[in-house]
Design a protein around this motif. Structure first.
Motif, PDB file in Angstrom:
ATOM      1  N   UNK A  34       0.833  -1.207   0.000  1.00 38.51           N
ATOM      2  CA  UNK A  34       0.000   0.000   0.000  1.00 38.51           C
ATOM      3  C   UNK A  34       0.863   1.250   0.000  1.00 38.51           C
ATOM      4  N   UNK A  35       1.941   1.219   0.764  1.00 44.09           N
ATOM      5  CA  UNK A  35       2.837   2.368   0.845  1.00 44.09           C
ATOM      6  C   UNK A  35       3.496   2.650  -0.507  1.00 44.09           C
ATOM      7  N   UNK A  36       3.968   1.592  -1.166  1.00 42.70           N
ATOM      8  CA  UNK A  36       4.692   1.785  -2.418  1.00 42.70           C
ATOM      9  C   UNK A  36       3.791   2.299  -3.533  1.00 42.70           C
ATOM     10  N   UNK A  37       2.525   1.880  -3.527  1.00 45.37           N
ATOM     11  CA  UNK A  37       1.650   2.307  -4.609  1.00 45.37           C
ATOM     12  C   UNK A  37       1.227   3.763  -4.491  1.00 45.37           C
ATOM     13  N   UNK A  38       1.633   4.423  -3.424  1.00 47.53           N
ATOM     14  CA  UNK A  38       1.388   5.871  -3.332  1.00 47.53           C
ATOM     15  C   UNK A  38       2.521   6.665  -3.949  1.00 47.53           C
ATOM     16  N   UNK A  39       3.621   5.992  -4.310  1.00 46.59           N
ATOM     17  CA  UNK A  39       4.800   6.678  -4.824  1.00 46.59           C
ATOM     18  C   UNK A  39       4.970   6.461  -6.323  1.00 46.59           C
ATOM     19  N   UNK A  40       5.166   7.522  -7.096  1.00 47.12           N
ATOM     20  CA  UNK A  40       5.506   7.337  -8.507  1.00 47.12           C
ATOM     21  C   UNK A  40       6.961   6.895  -8.635  1.00 47.12           C
ATOM     22  N   UNK A  41       7.244   6.077  -9.629  1.00 47.49           N
ATOM     23  CA  UNK A  41       8.618   5.644  -9.918  1.00 47.49           C
ATOM     24  C   UNK A  41       9.140   6.446 -11.096  1.00 47.49           C
TER      25      UNK A  41
END
Length: 915
Positions: free
Chosen positions: A10-17
């Protein structure tokens, strides 16, 4: 997947790569898209993005980071310390066993998958491991590391750090080394050809059957491992082996047998780190069990390559408690220290990308500062450990510079160790033997410069003024050793006072108003060079002959020479006093204390007996104008990008293979010198003159055994050579257009070599965008914020990328397969007509320029075809390239002189799917 893994998801999907691509970047959030440079910079500055190697991305986007980012490369270094990884999204994915991304969008998506796997991995680690990590992660959270909170989610908050150094104090957890009895001197048992052939068969193993050429090569190499017949007459084998022969396994067959039969005493030396790694990989065929391999072979490098635990501790105490990227970098180094077996910061597995956060030299062993047994970390010291392993291990894999330093008791490297004076090694293998001349040239040089004087002054006096350093002067290092001797204390004080004659910190800023004899001499030397130099813009280093010399410079040299003599005398008295003390207290000294005294005495003697007298002799020569026929002296201003870095007086051997032969080869019992480029093609099949001149073999009493084995590759079918006639190389736009069209024709996999950094940068700035538009990534030495090794790793890992570098890069590129299918020289790589080169040309004859140029072309071409399935094109963008130079290339390789358009068309057709 654990609950903590779901939290991480959940945390990672809030961040753009974010991954640089073309003029801007590829970004993946809810979906993937391309964004322009301004939007990419804005996202990068926000800090709320996943990236791989933030410093590299900042350079690509031409933006300075405003906030720390979620750098997946940092996360990898934390979770998998000591693991090898190419510093890119592709490299991380491959290291983790994930699908390799093929496009920038794929790379951005892979960053999220890589971060997810790493967070899951640490969340699933054993409870004890989690407990051990918590103190360090809490410190990292306080320092502002973006990954800290996510990791704490996975390992549990637990208790915070009880000690300010908790998690950083890895030195407390390292196993101590133990001394062992001396293995004794090596024997001289022979290795038969039958034994060598059987060992070669075993080494080749499942990879296939040894080829006839490889067996013949191993037979020839065996000559160097037979017993020596008389003192001073080593058994030297000069063996040239074309690319593809399999020379590494070929010489490991007799060499490993000799080491097993006769004990420690075999040193295998290379010029590049890449080949060191390759040799270790090949040794693994012979000793597949890691424990046995550790007993049989060790990699040995110079002290400056290893982490110093005392320097690291001091760095931690200065900065680890403060927020910022430097604290994060030190924490990642702490994780690496706990995982590394040897502390080698130049080896595979060290997170070298941290160089963007702080100067890594701060935590290496800088010359002359070691306090040996007085160090609290002495018993766990990485350097002491590897020195002891090298004494006991049958095979030592080293480099030419270190071998020369050890065998010649190298007085210029100032590389004291607690080892005794190095014994003469019994057998050598010099792989990349064509570089022995250059290694000896550097190893036996003398340099009196501002940087060298400042280094020696700091060694004697310690940091002065506002300088911040852990480095201790002689007074601090020796106070406990001289406290009972008045004469030693007097000599120490005299040396400290006399060191004031040397240039001090900040001398470069005082050239107009120098302080003391050393700085006065440097100011005079600087004025002399600027007055005599013909380089008006002075973008690169400048040099000038030493004669004729003005009266002021002669007077400054005399004044400094007198000061150096006043410094040498007390250093020698102090060394003598320490040796007397060691002998008088022999019954009560612990081995570590005795080793410390011996190492300190050797350091004093190197400076007092060798370095300072050598400097003095150079200065006195300036007055008389008479120099020995074997040497050449000159003044030089070292510059980089138009900035002055150093000023000095330099001395080199005109023929450095004289000391190489006398100090290294003559004391060995045998040496194999091997390379794919030992001989100049112009010598003819039976002529070895150039090989013997470049290796020093002709200075020995007995002639070497000579053998040559050609490459098995079908160069007529696998290669093409183009001499392009219609490119105006002095026009940056025309030169860039040529590189662009050739790289596009090859579809990437291209290496561009330049004879100047300025030309490289001009071309890079013009072709990066059009190559990106075609989907080709361009990397460039002197432009990208990566060291050369990382650039080559990136280039190797991406089949269709391109790389620009200076001519010196040709030896650092080992890229098999389609990742390297085109090599382009901007011009014929003639040697620069420096003062030193002109002296050598006068000594070795008018063909010396051709010899060096042919060898450079031969080396570069050898990088291109590395396997039977490889195809490659070799291009020189100089229509006037003399035909005599092309004899350096394989005779079967088709050569065509043509225009750019025709060359590009044929390259596209020849490389086929590269179009």
């Amino acid at each position: 997947m654990s609950d903590d893994g779901i939290t991480a998801s959940a945390f990672l999907y809030t961040l753009p790569a974010l991954v640089p691509a073309g003029h801007g970047a590829a970004v993946c959030g809810d979906g993937c898209r391309r964004i322009g440079p301004e939007e990419a910079r804005k996202l990068f500055r926000s800090g709320d993005a996943l990236v791989a190697h933030a410093a590299f991305v900042a350079g690509r986007l031409k933006v300075a980071p405003a906030k720390p980012l979620f750098d997946v490369l940092e996360l990898f270094a934390f979770v998998r310390p000591g693991a090898s990884c190419v510093p890119s999204a592709l490299g991380i994915a491959r290291a983790l066993g994930l699908a390799a991304p093929e496009t920038p969008e794929d790379a951005a998506r892979s960053l999220r998958a890589s971060a997810m796997k790493l967070l899951e991995e640490i969340a699933d680690s054993p409870a004890a491991a989690k407990a051990g990590l918590r103190p360090l992660v809490h410190r990292l959270s306080a320092a502002g590391w973006r990954w800290a909170d996510a990791i704490l989610h996975g390992i549990g908050e637990g208790e915070g750090a009880k000690s300010p150094l908790a998690g950083f104090d890895v030195w407390n957890k390292l196993a101590a080394w133990e001394d062992e009895a001396s293995p004794g001197k090596p024997s001289s048992q022979p290795v038969s050809l039958e034994e060598s052939r059987a060992r070669l068969t075993r080494l080749v193993g499942s990879a296939g059957e040894a080829r006839p050429e490889q067996r013949a090569y191993a037979d020839a190499a065996s000559y160097a491992f037979a017993p020596r017949e008389r003192a001073g007459a080593p058994r030297i084998a000069l063996v040239e082996a074309g690319t593809g022969i399999g020379k590494t396994l070929g010489y490991l067959a007799p060499a490993s047998l000799w080491s097993e039969k006769n004990g420690p005493g075999l040193w295998i030396s290379t010029y590049t780190r890449n080949l060191q790694r390759q040799i270790v990989q090949e040794i693994a065929r012979l000793y597949p069990d890691p424990a046995e391999r550790d007993d049989k072979a060790v990699v040995r490098k110079g002290r400056e390559n290893y982490l110093c635990l005392l320097n690291f501790e001091e760095a931690v105490k200065r900065t680890a408690l403060a927020p910022g990227q430097r604290s994060v970098a030190l924490a990642l180094v702490a994780r690496w220290i706990a995982a590394t077996a040897d502390g080698d910061m130049s080896g595979v597995g060290f997170p070298a990308f941290l160089a963007a956060s702080f100067a890594l030299r701060e935590i290496t062993d800088r010359r002359g500062e070691c306090i040996y047994a007085a160090c609290p970390h002495y018993r766990v010291c990485f350097i002491e450990r590897v020195v002891r392993r090298a004494r006991q291990t049958p095979i030592v894999v080293a480099n030419h510079a270190l071998v020369i330093a050890q065998a010649a008791q190298d007085w210029l490297s100032v590389d004291e160790t607690t080892d005794t004076a190095p014994e003469r090694r019994v057998r050598y293998v010099f792989d990349e033997g064509h570089h022995l001349f250059d290694a000896a040239d550097s190893g036996f040089a003398a340099l009196l410069s501002g940087a060298e004087m400042t280094e020696l002054r700091r060694w004697v006096r310690g940091p002065e003024g506002r300088a911040r350093s852990r480095r201790r002067g002689l007074e601090d290092r020796l106070k406990d050793l001289v406290e009972t001797s008045e004469s030693a204390r007097d000599a120490l004080q005299e040396a400290v006072n006399a060191a004031g004659a040397l240039a001090g910190e900040g001398w470069m800023s005082r050239l107009s108003s120098p302080r003391g004899p050393g700085e006065t001499f440097l100011a005079a030397a600087y004025g002399h060079v600027r007055a005599r130099s013909e380089d008006k813009d002075a973008f690169y280093s400048l040099e000038a002959e030493t004669q004729p010399l003005g009266k002021e410079t002669i007077a400054a040299a005399k004044h400094l020479a007198a000061g150096l003599k006043r410094l040498a005398a007390p250093l020698m008295r102090l060394a003598k006093n320490l040796r007397v003390q060691s002998n008088e207290k022999a019954a009560e000294l612990e081995p570590a204390q005795r080793a410390r005294i011996e190492a300190t005495a050797r350091g004093l003697e190197r400076r007092g007996r060798i370095i300072l007298p050598a400097w003095t002799a150079m200065l006195e020569t300036l007055e008389t104008g008479e120099i020995h026929d074997e040497f050449v002296d000159w003044f030089e201003i070292v510059r980089e990008d138009g900035r002055d870095l150093d000023v000095g007086l330099e001395r080199r051997w005109i023929d450095p293979t004289i000391p190489l032969a006398n100090e290294v080869l003559a004391h060995a019992h045998g040496a194999l010198i091997t390379s794919a480029t030992l001989r100049d093609a112009a010598d003819g099949d039976g002529d070895w003159q150039s090989a013997e001149v470049r290796t020093g073999a002709h200075h020995l009493p007995e002639p070497p055994k000579r053998a040559s084995f050609g490459s098995p590759f079908a160069y007529a079918e696998q290669s093409r050579v183009f001499i392009v006639r219609d490119v105006e190389r002095r026009d940056p736009d025309a030169l860039a257009a040529a590189y662009r069209e050739l790289f596009l024709a090859a579809g990437g996999g291209a290496l561009g070599l330049f004879t100047s950094v300025r030309s490289l940068r001009a071309v890079e700035s013009r072709i990066a965008a059009p190559l990106a538009d075609a989907g080709l990534t361009l990397y460039a030495q002197h432009v990208d914020r990566l060291d050369t090794g990382a650039l080559v790793d990136l280039f190797r890992s991406e089949e269709n990328s391109c790389l620009l570098g200076t001519d010196a890069l040709r030896d650092g590129v080992d890229v098999p397969g389609r990742s390297l299918r085109l090599v382009v020289f901007d011009k014929v790589p003639w040697p620069k007509p420096t003062i030193l080169h002109k002296a050598r040309r006068a000594r070795f004859g008018k063909g010396y320029d051709d010899l060096l140029t042919r060898l450079r072309l031969k080396q570069a071409f050898g990088r291109l075809i590395r396997g039977a399935a490889d195809k490659g094109c070799f291009v020189i963008l100089e229509g006037a390239t003399p035909s005599r130079l092309l004899r350096a290339l394989p005779e079967q390789a088709p050569v065509k002189r043509c225009g750019l358009a025709e060359a590009a068309c044929e390259i596209r057709g020849f490389l086929g799917d590269g179009a």
